[in-house]
Design a protein around this motif. Structure first.
Motif: not given
Length: 233
Positions: A75-91
């Motif tokens: 659960a913890s790492v999935s949240s981190q992965k989602d955050t990373e993907r969201a940051a890349v999508a924003q960029e």
């Protein structure tokens, strides 16, 4: 400057950050497995001398701890992965709407590290032409495209490590001769938590001596508390 974001390169092997994250999950899982299992063993062993009961209680806690740690890591790492993907999508979106501002961020990044403005501009032009999205992900978020934290790796690492860690006190308490099972368990826990302390310090570039002493003290306190709890049962 008009640029178009490039697609992430095909994933090859794990980065250092990914390997460290998996190892971290393993070390923490092992430490938790040791302490939770010995806590239950001490509480039950004080209350009863039935070796089968002690073994079943310890084994049940080992399995519960292992799966609990694994699900928590997932659960913890999935949240981190989602955050990373969201940051890349924003960029990726920012590159379409304000490419000049994004390029300025790259240029200023190199200038802040001592590169002349002219050289920094040349570097920026080349990077923003070849791989703009990857460049911004690395500079702004320290991310490498296609290399997001893997929740399954962390979960399995934690599952296996917690199970392995819990085996030390479980075997020491239930398979040692009854006359020496207590000192053997204390010795097994002390050595195993010292090892996890050492490994955690090495992975985190911390002080190994401090980490070992801290882990040993926590292990001894855990055993003492659960021993006292067992006396109340």
């Amino acid at each position: 400057m008009q640029v178009s974001p490039t697609r992430p390169k095909k994933r090859t092997k794990m980065t250092m950050a990914e390997r460290l994250n998996t190892l971290r999950a393993g070390v923490l899982g092992s430490n938790d497995g040791i302490l939770t299992v010995v806590g239950v063993l001490f509480s039950v062993a004080v209350a009863t001398t039935n070796q089968f009961t002690i073994f079943i209680a310890g084994l049940s806690d080992l399995l519960a701890c292992a799966f609990s740690m694994a699900s928590g890591e997932y659960a913890s790492v999935s949240s981190q992965k989602d955050t990373e993907r969201a940051a890349v999508a924003q960029e990726s979106e920012l590159l379409k709407t304000q490419p000049d501002q994004e390029a300025a961020i790259v240029r200023d990044y190199y200038v802040s590290r001592g590169v002349t403005k002219q050289t920094a501009q040349e570097i920026t032009d080349e990077l923003m032409t070849k791989n703009p999205l990857g460049t911004l992900a690395r500079i702004k978020y320290d991310l490498e495209l296609g290399h997001y934290m893997n929740p399954w790796n962390a979960a399995f690492s934690s599952l296996i490590a917690a199970s392995t860690g819990g085996i030390f006190p479980l075997f020491a308490m239930t398979f040692s001769p009854v006359s020496i099972q207590w000192p053997m368990t204390i010795l097994a826990v002390t050595l195993s938590v010292a090892l996890t302390g050492y490994l955690s310090a090495k992975l985190g570039d911390g002080l190994t001596k401090t980490a070992i002493i801290r882990n040993v003290i926590v292990g001894l306190i855990t055993m003492f508390i659960h021993y006292r709890v067992g006396l109340l049962l």
